[in-house]
Design a protein around this motif. Structure first.
Motif, mmCIF file in Angstrom:
data_model
loop_
_atom_site.group_PDB
_atom_site.id
_atom_site.type_symbol
_atom_site.label_atom_id
_atom_site.label_comp_id
_atom_site.label_asym_id
_atom_site.label_seq_id
_atom_site.Cartn_x
_atom_site.Cartn_y
_atom_site.Cartn_z
ATOM 1 N N PHE A 80 0.762 -1.247 -0.055
ATOM 2 C CA PHE A 80 0.257 0.060 0.094
ATOM 3 C C PHE A 80 0.953 1.267 -0.118
ATOM 4 O O PHE A 80 1.905 1.347 0.850
ATOM 5 C CB PHE A 80 -0.934 0.076 1.138
ATOM 6 C CG PHE A 80 -1.769 1.161 1.230
ATOM 7 C CD1 PHE A 80 -3.019 1.176 0.755
ATOM 8 C CD2 PHE A 80 -1.549 2.255 2.446
ATOM 9 C CE1 PHE A 80 -3.819 2.364 0.724
ATOM 10 C CE2 PHE A 80 -2.328 3.356 2.270
ATOM 11 C CZ PHE A 80 -3.359 3.287 1.569
ATOM 12 N N ASP A 81 0.589 2.126 -0.676
ATOM 13 C CA ASP A 81 1.499 3.533 -1.073
ATOM 14 C C ASP A 81 1.036 4.370 0.306
ATOM 15 O O ASP A 81 -0.051 5.061 0.287
ATOM 16 C CB ASP A 81 1.201 4.132 -2.224
ATOM 17 C CG ASP A 81 2.077 5.252 -2.513
ATOM 18 O OD1 ASP A 81 3.104 5.530 -1.655
ATOM 19 O OD2 ASP A 81 1.798 6.011 -3.596
ATOM 20 N N ASN A 82 1.942 4.284 1.355
ATOM 21 C CA ASN A 82 1.473 5.073 2.380
ATOM 22 C C ASN A 82 2.701 6.114 2.768
ATOM 23 O O ASN A 82 2.759 6.878 3.500
ATOM 24 C CB ASN A 82 1.414 4.349 3.379
ATOM 25 C CG ASN A 82 2.380 3.350 3.947
ATOM 26 O OD1 ASN A 82 3.470 3.448 3.433
ATOM 27 N ND2 ASN A 82 2.329 2.576 4.875
ATOM 28 N N GLY A 83 3.512 6.151 1.462
ATOM 29 C CA GLY A 83 4.747 7.140 1.894
ATOM 30 C C GLY A 83 6.001 6.405 2.280
ATOM 31 O O GLY A 83 7.106 7.053 2.322
ATOM 32 N N PHE A 84 5.953 5.139 2.811
ATOM 33 C CA PHE A 84 7.131 4.590 3.340
ATOM 34 C C PHE A 84 7.556 3.626 2.253
ATOM 35 O O PHE A 84 7.223 2.778 1.704
ATOM 36 C CB PHE A 84 6.755 3.795 4.613
ATOM 37 C CG PHE A 84 6.504 4.475 5.843
ATOM 38 C CD1 PHE A 84 7.811 4.537 6.528
ATOM 39 C CD2 PHE A 84 5.500 4.720 6.163
ATOM 40 C CE1 PHE A 84 7.719 5.230 8.082
ATOM 41 C CE2 PHE A 84 5.123 5.697 7.220
ATOM 42 C CZ PHE A 84 6.164 5.802 7.969
ATOM 43 N N SER A 85 9.190 3.859 1.981
ATOM 44 C CA SER A 85 9.582 2.781 0.924
ATOM 45 C C SER A 85 9.274 1.423 1.514
ATOM 46 O O SER A 85 9.249 1.185 2.520
ATOM 47 C CB SER A 85 11.197 3.083 1.105
ATOM 48 O OG SER A 85 11.972 2.115 0.334
ATOM 49 N N ARG A 89 9.224 -1.661 5.733
ATOM 50 C CA ARG A 89 7.902 -2.229 5.865
ATOM 51 C C ARG A 89 8.077 -3.441 7.009
ATOM 52 O O ARG A 89 7.256 -3.722 7.702
ATOM 53 C CB ARG A 89 7.089 -2.583 4.783
ATOM 54 C CG ARG A 89 6.702 -1.833 3.676
ATOM 55 C CD ARG A 89 6.165 -0.426 3.994
ATOM 56 N NE ARG A 89 5.854 0.296 3.144
ATOM 57 C CZ ARG A 89 4.619 0.359 2.375
ATOM 58 N NH1 ARG A 89 3.914 -0.266 2.648
ATOM 59 N NH2 ARG A 89 4.645 1.346 1.371
ATOM 60 N N GLY A 90 9.052 -4.193 6.995
ATOM 61 C CA GLY A 90 9.384 -5.283 7.840
ATOM 62 C C GLY A 90 10.262 -4.901 9.001
ATOM 63 O O GLY A 90 10.393 -3.749 9.321
ATOM 64 N N THR A 91 10.489 -5.780 9.523
ATOM 65 C CA THR A 91 11.555 -5.806 10.897
ATOM 66 C C THR A 91 12.698 -5.231 10.660
ATOM 67 O O THR A 91 13.522 -5.584 9.392
ATOM 68 C CB THR A 91 11.756 -7.096 11.597
ATOM 69 O OG1 THR A 91 10.251 -7.404 12.032
ATOM 70 C CG2 THR A 91 12.177 -7.070 12.975
ATOM 71 N N MET A 257 2.453 -1.194 9.118
ATOM 72 C CA MET A 257 3.264 -0.503 8.107
ATOM 73 C C MET A 257 2.833 -0.611 6.602
ATOM 74 O O MET A 257 3.396 -0.120 5.422
ATOM 75 C CB MET A 257 4.872 -1.025 8.077
ATOM 76 C CG MET A 257 5.495 -0.731 9.109
ATOM 77 S SD MET A 257 5.667 1.211 9.219
ATOM 78 C CE MET A 257 6.976 1.413 7.672
ATOM 79 N N ASN A 258 1.541 -1.327 6.367
ATOM 80 C CA ASN A 258 0.797 -1.577 5.083
ATOM 81 C C ASN A 258 -0.325 -0.931 4.701
ATOM 82 O O ASN A 258 -1.096 -1.717 4.038
ATOM 83 C CB ASN A 258 0.911 -2.888 4.724
ATOM 84 C CG ASN A 258 1.391 -3.388 3.223
ATOM 85 O OD1 ASN A 258 1.899 -2.501 2.327
ATOM 86 N ND2 ASN A 258 0.716 -4.364 2.705
ATOM 87 N N LYS A 259 -0.669 0.129 5.626
ATOM 88 C CA LYS A 259 -1.796 0.869 5.468
ATOM 89 C C LYS A 259 -1.505 2.407 5.665
ATOM 90 O O LYS A 259 -0.398 2.596 6.086
ATOM 91 C CB LYS A 259 -2.790 0.460 6.372
ATOM 92 C CG LYS A 259 -2.365 0.444 7.853
ATOM 93 C CD LYS A 259 -3.462 -0.112 8.962
ATOM 94 C CE LYS A 259 -3.026 0.106 10.284
ATOM 95 N NZ LYS A 259 -3.880 -0.501 11.335
ATOM 96 N N GLU A 260 -2.559 3.104 5.511
ATOM 97 C CA GLU A 260 -2.343 4.600 5.719
ATOM 98 C C GLU A 260 -2.049 4.804 7.117
ATOM 99 O O GLU A 260 -3.013 4.278 8.215
ATOM 100 C CB GLU A 260 -3.532 5.389 5.113
ATOM 101 C CG GLU A 260 -3.524 7.076 5.313
ATOM 102 C CD GLU A 260 -2.087 7.447 4.814
ATOM 103 O OE1 GLU A 260 -1.317 7.898 5.542
ATOM 104 O OE2 GLU A 260 -1.641 7.196 3.655
#
Length: 328
Positions: A80-85, A89-91, A257-260
């Motif tokens: 999901f495009d939330n601004g984080f590369s 997203r993971g640990t 980390m995979n949502k807004e």
């Protein structure tokens, strides 16, 4: 042979992209690093002593071989495009990669060698080492691009006193970008033109700007909704179109980390931040820089940041600056 034993052990951990080079001073990089220093292209995350940057013997005087290992992080999920590369997203990869490298070091010690592991927090020229070791090639976007996983890899290194057979690539071919050919899609995609046919300036790379403690107004505008990191050059690269995905479970994106999540981030207390964002690969930068970038994103998305309440003078300054820029 010890080389084959190490490769088999790494394969047993799910690590299938690794290479070996002789531990030596990388004198071929000296002029390049000095030129960057003279042109003011260094940033605060770089080691200022050039001679340290080219000399791995500062870490292990008796070093004979450097092992470079690639750790793929992209999973077969809809990011999901939330601004984080996607790499964030993971640990936290620093911890994950170090844990794998520690196991490899234990194995090397078990077969009679000495070994030291490194991931990111060192001054080794890791992309240069990875190229020489045959991990992949350095593309026009300045990233290591592997055959199997594209550019979606983290790099880790091990220095050992074991004498291991190597097959080092010619460093003089790096800047030819022969694998890229005439392709310049990454140049066109770069939002700040940090990469272009004439010059590479990491100090205006948007990924770097999201990590920088203080931002000018002109740089805030360049973020355009990015909270941490930038994937523009990777998204445009043809070598990333048909790749295999990571099987390293720790890099699978956390749900939050995979949502807004900009509002969640801005409202996070110190404890809430430590229990969530701090565990990712961007948490090391601290909550205020991430909160600042989330503010910029909300403002970029035409959200109302005037309602944001904060006790932080640092964040209040950015709220005021953004509100003032909206009036212009």
């Amino acid at each position: 042979m010890k080389k084959d034993e190490i490769i088999r052990f790494c394969n047993s951990l799910g690590l299938d992209t690794l290479g070996f080079i002789k531990c030596r001073e990388f004198t071929e990089l000296k002029d390049f690093f000095y030129e960057r220093k003279e042109k003011g292209l260094e940033n605060e995350f770089e080691e200022k002593d050039v001679l340290k940057r080219i000399n791995p013997f500062n870490y292990m005087e008796e070093g004979k071989t450097i092992i470079s290992i690639a750790f793929p992080y992209l999973h077969d999920v809809n990011y999901f495009d939330n601004g984080f590369s996607v790499y964030t997203r993971g640990t936290d990869y620093h911890r994950v990669v170090k844990s794998y490298l520690s196991k490899v070091c234990e194995f090397i010690e078990g077969i009679g060698g000495k070994a030291l592991a490194f991931v990111d927090s060192n001054f080794l020229p890791e992309r240069h080492i990875a190229y020489l070791a045959g991990i992949g090639f350095i593309g026009k976007n300045n990233l290591i691009i592997t055959k199997k996983y594209g550019s979606y890899v983290f790099l880790g290194e091990i220095i050992t006193d074991l004498e291991i057979e190597t097959n080092e690539r010619n460093y003089k071919e790096i800047q030819n970008f022969k694998e890229c050919g005439n392709c310049e899609l990454c140049y066109k995609a770069c939002p700040s033109k940090a990469i272009n046919p004439y010059k590479k300036n990491s100090n205006i790379c948007v990924s770097y700007l999201t990590q920088k403690k203080d931002l000018d107004d002109k740089h805030m505008k360049l973020l355009k909704g990015r909270v941490f990191g930038c994937d523009s050059c990777q998204n445009s690269c043809p070598y990333n179109e048909k790749i295999e995905f990571s099987k390293i479970e720790e890099f699978y994106p956390h749900d939050f980390m995979n949502k807004e999540n900009s509002i969640q981030l801005i409202n996070a207390s110190t404890k809430e931040f430590k229990d969530s964002f701090f565990k990712t690969s961007c948490g090391w930068r601290g909550k205020n820089v991430l909160k600042r970038n989330a503010l910029i994103k909300i403002n970029n998305d035409k959200g109302d940041i005037s309602i944001v309440k904060t006790d932080s003078p640092y964040l209040k300054d950015y709220v005021d600056r953004l509100l003032n820029s909206n009036k212009i």
